[in-house]
Design a protein around this motif. Structure first.
Motif, mmCIF file in Angstrom:
data_model
loop_
_atom_site.group_PDB
_atom_site.id
_atom_site.type_symbol
_atom_site.label_atom_id
_atom_site.label_comp_id
_atom_site.label_asym_id
_atom_site.label_seq_id
_atom_site.Cartn_x
_atom_site.Cartn_y
_atom_site.Cartn_z
ATOM 1 N N PRO A 1 0.801 -1.227 0.000
ATOM 2 C CA PRO A 1 0.000 0.000 0.000
ATOM 3 C C PRO A 1 0.836 1.280 0.000
ATOM 4 C CG PRO A 1 -0.691 -1.465 1.775
ATOM 5 C CD PRO A 1 0.402 -2.159 1.050
ATOM 6 N N ARG A 2 1.972 1.234 0.699
ATOM 7 C CA ARG A 2 2.823 2.437 0.723
ATOM 8 C C ARG A 2 3.280 2.798 -0.676
ATOM 9 N NH1 ARG A 2 6.871 0.244 5.116
ATOM 10 N NH2 ARG A 2 6.030 -1.671 4.247
ATOM 11 N N VAL A 3 3.671 1.756 -1.431
ATOM 12 C CA VAL A 3 4.117 1.975 -2.805
ATOM 13 C C VAL A 3 2.983 2.522 -3.648
ATOM 14 C CG1 VAL A 3 4.909 0.771 -4.870
ATOM 15 C CG2 VAL A 3 5.879 0.200 -2.641
ATOM 16 N N LYS A 4 1.770 1.981 -3.398
ATOM 17 C CA LYS A 4 0.625 2.452 -4.187
ATOM 18 C C LYS A 4 0.298 3.909 -3.882
ATOM 19 C CE LYS A 4 -1.928 -1.331 -3.547
ATOM 20 N NZ LYS A 4 -3.122 -2.183 -3.516
ATOM 21 N N ILE A 5 0.348 4.263 -2.585
ATOM 22 C CA ILE A 5 0.063 5.658 -2.223
ATOM 23 C C ILE A 5 1.079 6.567 -2.891
ATOM 24 C CG2 ILE A 5 0.051 7.317 -0.331
ATOM 25 C CD1 ILE A 5 -1.063 5.149 1.475
ATOM 26 N N PHE A 6 2.341 6.171 -2.814
ATOM 27 C CA PHE A 6 3.380 6.998 -3.420
ATOM 28 C C PHE A 6 3.171 7.125 -4.921
ATOM 29 C CE2 PHE A 6 7.458 7.352 -5.592
ATOM 30 C CZ PHE A 6 7.913 8.534 -5.050
ATOM 31 N N SER A 7 2.849 5.994 -5.589
ATOM 32 C CA SER A 7 2.711 6.090 -7.042
ATOM 33 C C SER A 7 1.481 6.889 -7.437
ATOM 34 C CB SER A 7 2.713 4.722 -7.725
ATOM 35 O OG SER A 7 2.494 3.703 -6.848
ATOM 36 N N SER A 8 0.381 6.816 -6.649
ATOM 37 C CA SER A 8 -0.741 7.680 -7.047
ATOM 38 C C SER A 8 -0.389 9.135 -6.887
ATOM 39 C CB SER A 8 -2.039 7.430 -6.298
ATOM 40 O OG SER A 8 -2.044 6.371 -5.520
ATOM 41 N N ILE A 9 0.351 9.482 -5.824
ATOM 42 C CA ILE A 9 0.739 10.886 -5.669
ATOM 43 C C ILE A 9 1.608 11.309 -6.856
ATOM 44 C CG2 ILE A 9 2.107 12.486 -4.276
ATOM 45 C CD1 ILE A 9 1.108 11.052 -1.808
ATOM 46 N N ALA A 10 2.532 10.420 -7.261
ATOM 47 C CA ALA A 10 3.401 10.744 -8.398
ATOM 48 C C ALA A 10 2.583 10.941 -9.666
ATOM 49 C CB ALA A 10 4.431 9.635 -8.586
ATOM 50 N N VAL B 1 -8.583 11.946 -10.744
ATOM 51 C CA VAL B 1 -9.600 11.176 -10.024
ATOM 52 C C VAL B 1 -9.399 9.690 -10.276
ATOM 53 C CG1 VAL B 1 -12.067 10.714 -9.842
ATOM 54 C CG2 VAL B 1 -11.259 13.039 -10.018
ATOM 55 N N ASN B 2 -9.108 9.326 -11.535
ATOM 56 C CA ASN B 2 -8.879 7.920 -11.871
ATOM 57 C C ASN B 2 -7.785 7.318 -11.019
ATOM 58 O OD1 ASN B 2 -10.772 7.613 -13.794
ATOM 59 N ND2 ASN B 2 -9.432 8.044 -15.526
ATOM 60 N N SER B 3 -6.683 8.043 -10.890
ATOM 61 C CA SER B 3 -5.562 7.416 -10.191
ATOM 62 C C SER B 3 -5.855 7.306 -8.701
ATOM 63 C CB SER B 3 -4.258 8.152 -10.489
ATOM 64 O OG SER B 3 -3.988 9.080 -9.511
ATOM 65 N N LEU B 4 -6.610 8.268 -8.160
ATOM 66 C CA LEU B 4 -6.979 8.190 -6.741
ATOM 67 C C LEU B 4 -7.951 7.037 -6.496
ATOM 68 C CD1 LEU B 4 -6.489 9.679 -4.119
ATOM 69 C CD2 LEU B 4 -8.466 11.062 -4.579
ATOM 70 N N ILE B 5 -8.944 6.907 -7.394
ATOM 71 C CA ILE B 5 -9.964 5.870 -7.201
ATOM 72 C C ILE B 5 -9.349 4.481 -7.396
ATOM 73 C CG2 ILE B 5 -12.125 4.934 -8.124
ATOM 74 C CD1 ILE B 5 -12.550 7.419 -6.483
ATOM 75 N N LEU B 6 -8.379 4.382 -8.318
ATOM 76 C CA LEU B 6 -7.705 3.089 -8.506
ATOM 77 C C LEU B 6 -7.036 2.662 -7.200
ATOM 78 C CD1 LEU B 6 -6.908 0.862 -10.497
ATOM 79 C CD2 LEU B 6 -4.783 2.073 -10.853
ATOM 80 N N LEU B 7 -6.428 3.647 -6.535
ATOM 81 C CA LEU B 7 -5.797 3.342 -5.241
ATOM 82 C C LEU B 7 -6.820 2.803 -4.253
ATOM 83 C CD1 LEU B 7 -3.440 3.699 -3.113
ATOM 84 C CD2 LEU B 7 -4.402 5.942 -2.694
ATOM 85 N N THR B 8 -7.965 3.494 -4.104
ATOM 86 C CA THR B 8 -8.914 3.060 -3.077
ATOM 87 C C THR B 8 -9.641 1.778 -3.480
ATOM 88 O OG1 THR B 8 -10.427 4.681 -3.989
ATOM 89 C CG2 THR B 8 -9.359 5.223 -1.938
ATOM 90 N N LEU B 9 -9.812 1.556 -4.791
ATOM 91 C CA LEU B 9 -10.517 0.336 -5.199
ATOM 92 C C LEU B 9 -9.654 -0.901 -5.031
ATOM 93 C CD1 LEU B 9 -12.617 1.084 -8.394
ATOM 94 C CD2 LEU B 9 -13.409 0.124 -6.259
ATOM 95 N N THR B 10 -8.333 -0.740 -5.125
ATOM 96 C CA THR B 10 -7.489 -1.927 -5.087
ATOM 97 C C THR B 10 -6.825 -2.133 -3.732
ATOM 98 O OG1 THR B 10 -5.624 -0.680 -5.916
ATOM 99 C CG2 THR B 10 -6.933 -1.859 -7.538
ATOM 100 N N LYS C 1 -7.312 -2.464 0.490
ATOM 101 C CA LYS C 1 -8.225 -2.596 1.622
ATOM 102 C C LYS C 1 -8.050 -1.406 2.527
ATOM 103 C CE LYS C 1 -8.421 -7.511 2.276
ATOM 104 N NZ LYS C 1 -7.716 -8.522 3.053
ATOM 105 N N PHE C 2 -9.170 -0.993 3.135
ATOM 106 C CA PHE C 2 -9.115 0.191 3.982
ATOM 107 C C PHE C 2 -8.124 0.015 5.131
ATOM 108 C CE2 PHE C 2 -10.580 2.986 7.345
ATOM 109 C CZ PHE C 2 -10.539 4.177 6.658
ATOM 110 N N SER C 3 -8.153 -1.167 5.740
ATOM 111 C CA SER C 3 -7.251 -1.389 6.879
ATOM 112 C C SER C 3 -5.794 -1.292 6.447
ATOM 113 C CB SER C 3 -7.537 -2.744 7.502
ATOM 114 O OG SER C 3 -7.380 -3.750 6.535
ATOM 115 N N ASN C 4 -5.539 -1.695 5.185
ATOM 116 C CA ASN C 4 -4.163 -1.598 4.699
ATOM 117 C C ASN C 4 -3.728 -0.166 4.472
ATOM 118 O OD1 ASN C 4 -3.763 -4.284 4.783
ATOM 119 N ND2 ASN C 4 -4.179 -4.659 2.621
ATOM 120 N N ILE C 5 -4.679 0.674 4.007
ATOM 121 C CA ILE C 5 -4.345 2.095 3.834
ATOM 122 C C ILE C 5 -3.978 2.691 5.198
ATOM 123 C CG2 ILE C 5 -5.235 4.368 3.196
ATOM 124 C CD1 ILE C 5 -6.852 3.127 1.057
#
Lengths: 228, 265
Positions: free
Chosen positions: B30-39, B128-137, B139-143
């Motif tokens: 998840p950390r990698v995903k958060i970073f890549s969506s920000i990028a 919006v797409n890149s943010l929603i991709l993050l939340t759709l893929t 789990k909330f607990s992982n975020i």
């Protein structure tokens, strides 16, 4: 008023983040010093409630509807520090799950609705409480605070949008005008709703308003029950 | 009708069906995903050409297809904000001076205007797409877990996780109240009356949430709550994550350099 990603320039977004960070630090420190374990779940359920409240629409002039922002009532019931944290969490969940707001613009949104939208109503409210020292003064303060907080937050949003010359296609004048005029109407609704909720809470469960003590120390603490 | 809406709402916004699948994107840290969506969002904000934005959006779409998210769900979740943006961008088509495509008596449509509006909408859609991709893929607990690992103050993470649990309950409660009110209202009420009803509903909600908060605290105490919430899931960055982040960085660098050095537009 939520600004999505892609509306603001990177520079403006960064500046807004830098502006918000000190407020976050102060709020966390302020809340930590007065918050017991008990109040964390309490703040969380109240935050969830305001999240739900933001989905209820009420009619305003001319067919349009508005919804409660919740900033003023949060500020009055939880105090500005806890209010800012609650607002931050609402905005975060909205951004992540509804696409309403964004990651990069998160700082700007927290500044508008969390800092301006919570601290300004609180200050106005406190000033009126100090001057008038009765229930009427409190309600007037709540109304004016809610109104001013909403309008100022909208003007800030307009400024941020307008100053983003690269990404936002309209200039400052148009953005500030559009946001300001629109939200001065919404602000009246927010004010009336805030006053009504406050007066109902005062008459039904005035003990709940004790959460006030989460206020900053330099502000005079006021016992709301005494002014009934 | 309201209960239908509620089901749909729960289905669309609070569904962890796709984040608990086990495909490529879901497996990434998840950390990698958060970073890549920000990028990706930053690159979209910096992008000046339609081409770059289209490429970025199609990459995000490919990622969402690879992680088996139904296109319909993805589009419903991402189209809300761009629709609103379209409304804001619409006047641009008419007011921007430049090369005229269509010239009626009052209405001028210019290529520059269309171009400006298109870029604006596309940029917002990409973000919006890149943010929603993050939340759709994810789990909330992982975020939440990832945020804890990224040193976000504990009070935020604890409160977010408790708040998230109670949002749907609160919304449900609010809509039950609205339903009860609707079923007792026969004629249109004045605005002030309506705001008054709403205010009394909201204060009831407030009191109920307050009392629930106290109950929740007692229940948590009984189960050993000591002021912090622990997540048992371990996170580690492995080779897959490194490859993913390198690909994302590569895309970002290509996009940026084509924008600024080659002048693609």
């Amino acid at each position: 008023m939520h600004i999505p990603d892609g509306f603001l320039d990177l520079s403006i977004s960064t500046i807004m983040f830098l502006l918000v960070i000190p407020f976050w630090i102060f709020s966390i420190k302020g809340v930590r010093s007065v918050l017991s374990d008990k109040q964390v779940p309490l703040m969380a359920t109240l935050t969830a409630m305001f999240f739900a409240a933001q989905m209820m629409n009420y009619p305003i002039i001319g067919g349009t509807t508005a919804h409660l922002l919740g900033g003023p009532i949060l500020a009055i019931t939880l105090g500005p520090y806890a209010g800012l944290i609650s607002m931050t969490i609402i905005l975060f969940i909205q951004a992540l799950f509804f696409g309403d707001g964004g990651l990069i613009t998160f700082g700007a949104n927290v500044w508008n609705m969390g800092v301006i939208g919570v601290f300004i109503p609180y200050l106005v409210f406190i000033i009126f409480m100090k001057i008038m020292r009765n229930k009427k003064g409190m309600l007037i303060g709540a109304f004016l605070g809610a109104f001013l907080g909403d309008v100022l937050a909208a003007i800030f949003a307009g400024l941020e949008l307008g100053l983003s010359t690269i990404n936002f296609p309209y200039n400052v004048q148009i953005a500030v005008m559009a946001m300001g005029v629109h939200h001065s109407v919404i602000g009246i609704g927010e004010g009336i709703a805030t006053v009504m909720i406050l007066s109902i809470l005062l008459s039904k469960r005035s003990d709940l308003l004790q959460l006030q003590k989460m206020a900053p120390r330099w502000l005079p603490s006021i016992d709301l029950r005494g002014s009934k | 009708m309201i209960s239908n809406f509620l089901n749909l709402f729960e289905d669309i916004f609070f569904n962890e069906k796709y984040s608990s699948l086990n495909f490529i994107i879901q497996k990434i840290d998840p950390r990698v995903k958060i970073f890549s969506s920000i990028a990706l969002i930053s690159i979209a904000i910096l992008a000046k050409s339609i081409l770059t934005l289209i490429i970025l959006t199609s990459i995000i779409f490919i990622l969402s297809i690879v992680s088996r998210i139904p296109l319909k769900i993805f589009l419903i979740r991402t189209s809300l904000i761009p629709l609103f943006t379209t409304l804001i961008a619409l006047p641009l088509i008419f007011i921007t001076p430049g090369n005229q495509i269509l010239n009626l008596n009052f209405i001028n449509i210019t290529t520059e205007g269309v171009h400006k509006a298109l870029i604006f909408i596309l940029r917002v859609w990409t973000c919006v797409n890149s943010l929603i991709l993050l939340t759709l893929t994810t789990k909330f607990s992982n975020i939440i877990n990832a945020m804890e690992k990224l040193k976000i103050p504990k009070i935020f993470t604890v409160m977010i996780s408790i708040t998230y649990r109670f949002i749907f309950l609160s919304i449900n409660e609010a809509y039950r109240m609205l339903l009860a009110k609707e079923s007792r209202t026969f004629k249109k009420e004045s605005r002030l009356k309506e705001i008054k009803t709403l205010a009394s509903m909201l204060s009831t909600l407030f009191i109920r949430s307050y009392e629930r908060g106290e109950r929740v605290y007692l229940a948590m105490m009984a189960r050993g709550y000591n002021g912090s919430v622990n997540n048992l899931e371990k996170m580690s960055i492995n080779r897959r994550d490194v490859v993913f982040i390198l690909i994302v960085l590569f895309i970002c660098i290509i996009a940026l350099s084509s924008e600024y050095f080659l002048g693609v537009s």
